[in-house]
Enzyme design. Structure first.
Site, PDB file in Angstrom:
ATOM      1  N   GLY A  30       3.894  42.232 -40.935  1.00 24.38           N
ATOM      2  CA  GLY A  30       3.342  42.109 -42.290  1.00 24.38           C
ATOM      3  C   GLY A  30       3.119  43.441 -42.964  1.00 24.38           C
ATOM      4  CG  ASP A  68      13.545  41.466 -46.175  1.00 25.26           C
ATOM      5  OD1 ASP A  68      14.116  42.268 -46.935  1.00 25.26           O
ATOM      6  OD2 ASP A  68      12.311  41.285 -46.176  1.00 25.26           O
TER       7      ASP A  68
HETATM    8  N1  ATP Z   1       6.945  39.024 -33.823  1.00 26.99           N
HETATM    9  C1  ATP Z   1       6.481  37.996 -34.536  1.00 26.99           C
HETATM   10  N2  ATP Z   1       5.952  36.915 -33.933  1.00 26.99           N
HETATM   11  C2  ATP Z   1       5.492  35.874 -34.656  1.00 26.99           C
HETATM   12  N3  ATP Z   1       5.480  35.834 -36.004  1.00 26.99           N
HETATM   13  C3  ATP Z   1       5.980  36.881 -36.657  1.00 26.99           C
HETATM   14  C4  ATP Z   1       6.508  38.016 -35.959  1.00 26.99           C
HETATM   15  N4  ATP Z   1       6.922  38.911 -36.874  1.00 26.99           N
HETATM   16  C5  ATP Z   1       6.661  38.358 -38.088  1.00 26.99           C
HETATM   17  N5  ATP Z   1       6.102  37.148 -37.956  1.00 26.99           N
HETATM   18  C6  ATP Z   1       5.662  36.233 -39.051  1.00 26.99           C
HETATM   19  O1  ATP Z   1       5.935  36.881 -40.271  1.00 26.99           O
HETATM   20  C7  ATP Z   1       4.708  37.148 -41.008  1.00 26.99           C
HETATM   21  C8  ATP Z   1       4.821  38.486 -41.718  1.00 26.99           C
HETATM   22  O2  ATP Z   1       5.839  38.368 -42.668  1.00 26.99           O
HETATM   23  P1  ATP Z   1       5.804  39.076 -44.067  1.00 26.99           P
HETATM   24  O3  ATP Z   1       7.061  38.689 -44.732  1.00 26.99           O
HETATM   25  O4  ATP Z   1       4.529  38.807 -44.783  1.00 26.99           O
HETATM   26  O5  ATP Z   1       5.827  40.651 -43.707  1.00 26.99           O
HETATM   27  P2  ATP Z   1       7.060  41.577 -43.300  1.00 26.99           P
HETATM   28  O6  ATP Z   1       8.266  40.726 -43.091  1.00 26.99           O
HETATM   29  O7  ATP Z   1       6.626  42.427 -42.170  1.00 26.99           O
HETATM   30  O8  ATP Z   1       7.243  42.493 -44.579  1.00 26.99           O
HETATM   31  P3  ATP Z   1       8.374  42.389 -45.764  1.00 26.99           P
HETATM   32  O9  ATP Z   1       8.645  40.940 -45.965  1.00 26.99           O
HETATM   33  O10 ATP Z   1       7.696  42.991 -46.964  1.00 26.99           O
HETATM   34  O11 ATP Z   1       9.500  43.191 -45.290  1.00 26.99           O
HETATM   35  C9  ATP Z   1       3.629  37.136 -39.942  1.00 26.99           C
HETATM   36  O12 ATP Z   1       2.381  36.794 -40.496  1.00 26.99           O
HETATM   37  C10 ATP Z   1       4.139  36.034 -38.981  1.00 26.99           C
HETATM   38  O13 ATP Z   1       3.854  34.746 -39.456  1.00 26.99           O
HETATM   39  C1  MEV Z   2       9.771  41.481 -51.844  1.00 29.69           C
HETATM   40  C2  MEV Z   2      11.182  41.173 -51.346  1.00 29.69           C
HETATM   41  O1  MEV Z   2      12.090  41.498 -52.393  1.00 29.69           O
HETATM   42  C3  MEV Z   2      11.565  42.032 -50.166  1.00 29.69           C
HETATM   43  C4  MEV Z   2      10.632  41.960 -48.992  1.00 29.69           C
HETATM   44  O2  MEV Z   2      11.115  42.836 -47.986  1.00 29.69           O
HETATM   45  C5  MEV Z   2      11.258  39.697 -51.034  1.00 29.69           C
HETATM   46  C6  MEV Z   2      12.693  39.210 -50.867  1.00 29.69           C
HETATM   47  O3  MEV Z   2      13.641  39.826 -51.367  1.00 29.69           O
HETATM   48  O4  MEV Z   2      12.852  38.156 -50.216  1.00 29.69           O
HETATM   49 MG    MG Z   3       9.012  39.440 -44.564  1.00 27.21          MG
END
Ligand code: ATP
Ligand code: MEV
Ligand code: MG
Length: 389
Positions: free
Chosen positions: A143, A206
């Site tokens: 996150g 992503d």
């Molecule tokens: N290793 C993991 N094990 C279990 N759940 C996970 C894991 N990695 C990510 N997640 C899930 O994804 C959520 C985080 O996702 P989020 O899209 O908010 O952040 P991110 O992917 O790190 O950042 P971004 O989307 O901005 O690149 C966590 O709260 C959880 O539900």
């Molecule tokens: C914020 C965002 O643009 C990137 C998150 O890493 C969401 C997406 O493209 O799915």
């Molecule tokens: Mg994410």
């Protein structure tokens, strides 16, 4: 047989959020991975062999569902649709959430419920009600904008598909191996459906960069691989301010509904910034002077992108502190990923002295942030069968 899959995290060089609304964005994989190991127990009278176990090792959470209970709650899944990914319906999401809730996740870790739900859905869609044990570990901060959710979905989909009948693989291969093009496409499609459960409305950038690796340009679901023709070194600063991509993406959509004309112009400006950034990275360089000129343009474009992200309402006081600190050293930065906290990227020019890098890191870390320099633009997801590493 046991399989291990790994999928990388990512940085977004330009275009986050705007990419959800049809603009171009530029992303690169980083050499930090999420790993998913999966194995089927040998049948015995032992109660444990008729369960689906999910162990999220770094966060110390274990789930265990009797497969009979999964079948009872999700009678319509389990028809082995491995080769044809389709979206998870709202009713199914609700039913899965109830199965996850039954496992009593502590309040402090409730954010992981969507990850557990996503795994349960991917698992049941691909393998039905078969007992199994899965273990997840991650080198990525969760996150924080480095694509942990996508890496989790890609590694899970890859491990599940590797043990399904839908892909043909060389089981005798030692060490990490890549999937072929059609298998990669299948992994990416499943991971995208998984991301929808975690993110609500992802653009797909992503999961795509985590599946294929490298540096990619992405627009409306289409990826173009970028050949980088200059050294790119980025400092990644984690503000350690927790946030959630789903809520941030939704808040930008709400602002877009309130101010459609202004936001359309913001998204269009971001589109131009991403395209210009891609062409700078791709164009050949002859000497240090040319690299410096290109870096100056990149810095300016990163600053412009950051300004537009502020316009979208996704910056944060902690991000602004990182921007001010790096600017003292004449370094340019922008948030990366969904913002609202999370990580910030700072371009480290080729000729920048190691002393300056050390000083800026020291100052950022003394403010409570965490810095890292990751290798960027490496490979995508890979798998390895047990007995090999
Ligand atoms: N290793 C993991 N094990 C279990 N759940 C996970 C894991 N990695 C990510 N997640 C899930 O994804 C959520 C985080 O996702 P989020 O899209 O908010 O952040 P991110 O992917 O790190 O950042 P971004 O989307 O901005 O690149 C966590 O709260 C959880 O539900
Ligand atoms: C914020 C965002 O643009 C990137 C998150 O890493 C969401 C997406 O493209 O799915
Ligand atoms: Mg994410």
């Amino acid at each position: 047989m046991e399989v291990r899959a790994r999928a990388p995290g990512k940085i977004i060089l330009a275009g986050e959020h705007a990419v959800v609304h049809g603009s171009t964005a530029l992303a690169a994989s980083i050499d930090l991975y999420t790993y998913v190991s999966l194995g089927f127990p040998t049948p015995s009278d032992n109660d444990d062999t008729i369960k689906l176990h999910l162990h999220l090792k770094d966060v110390d959470l274990e789930f265990s569902w009797p497969v009979g209970r999964i079948k009872e709650v999700l009678p319509d899944l389990g028809s082995h649709t491995a080769s044809s990914p389709s979206p998870c319906s709202l009713e199914t999401i609700k039913a899965i959430a109830a199965l996850v809730e039954e496992q009593n996740i502590p309040e402090a870790k409730i954010g992981l419920a969507s990850g557990a739900s996503t795994f349960l859905w991917l698992y049941t869609s691909i393998h039905g009600y078969k007992p199994a044990k899965a273990v997840v570990t991650s080198e990525l901060p969760l996150g924080s904008g480095l694509g942990s959710s996508a890496a989790f979905c890609v590694a899970s989909s890859a491990a599940l598909l590797a043990l399904s009948d839908s892909v043909t693989l060389d089981f005798s291969h030692q060490g990490w191996q890549m999937f072929g093009e059609s298998e990669l496409e299948l992994v990416n499609k499943w991971a995208f459906e998984g991301e929808k459960i975690i993110h609500g409305k992802p653009s797909g950038i992503d999961n795509t960069v985590s599946t294929y690796g490298n540096t990619i340009k992405f627009r409306s679901g289409e990826l173009t691989r970028i050949k980088t023709n200059m050294p790119l070194k980025m400092l990644i600063t984690n503000t350690k301010v927790g946030r959630n991509t789903k809520a941030l993406v939704a808040s930008v959509s709400e602002r877009t509904i309130r101010h459609p004309k202004a936001m359309a112009l913001v998204f269009s400006a971001v589109d131009s910034i991403s395209s210009e950034l891609a062409s700078i990275i791709e164009s050949p360089v002859s000497d240090d002077l040319a690299i410096t000129e290109k870096e100056e343009k990149l810095e300016e474009l990163m600053e412009m992108n950051q300004g537009l992200l502020q316009c979208m309402g996704v910056s944060h006081a902690s991000i602004e502190t990182v921007l001010r600190t790096t600017l003292k050293y004449k370094l340019s930065s922008k948030l990366t990923g969904a913002g609202g906290g999370g990580c910030v990227l700072t371009l480290l020019p080729n000729l920048l002295s190691g002393t300056v890098v050390d000083k800026v890191i020291e100052e950022l870390e003394s403010s409570g942030f965490q810095c890292l320099i990751a290798g960027i633009g490496g490979g995508g997801m890979e798998i390895s069968f047990s007995g090999s590493s």
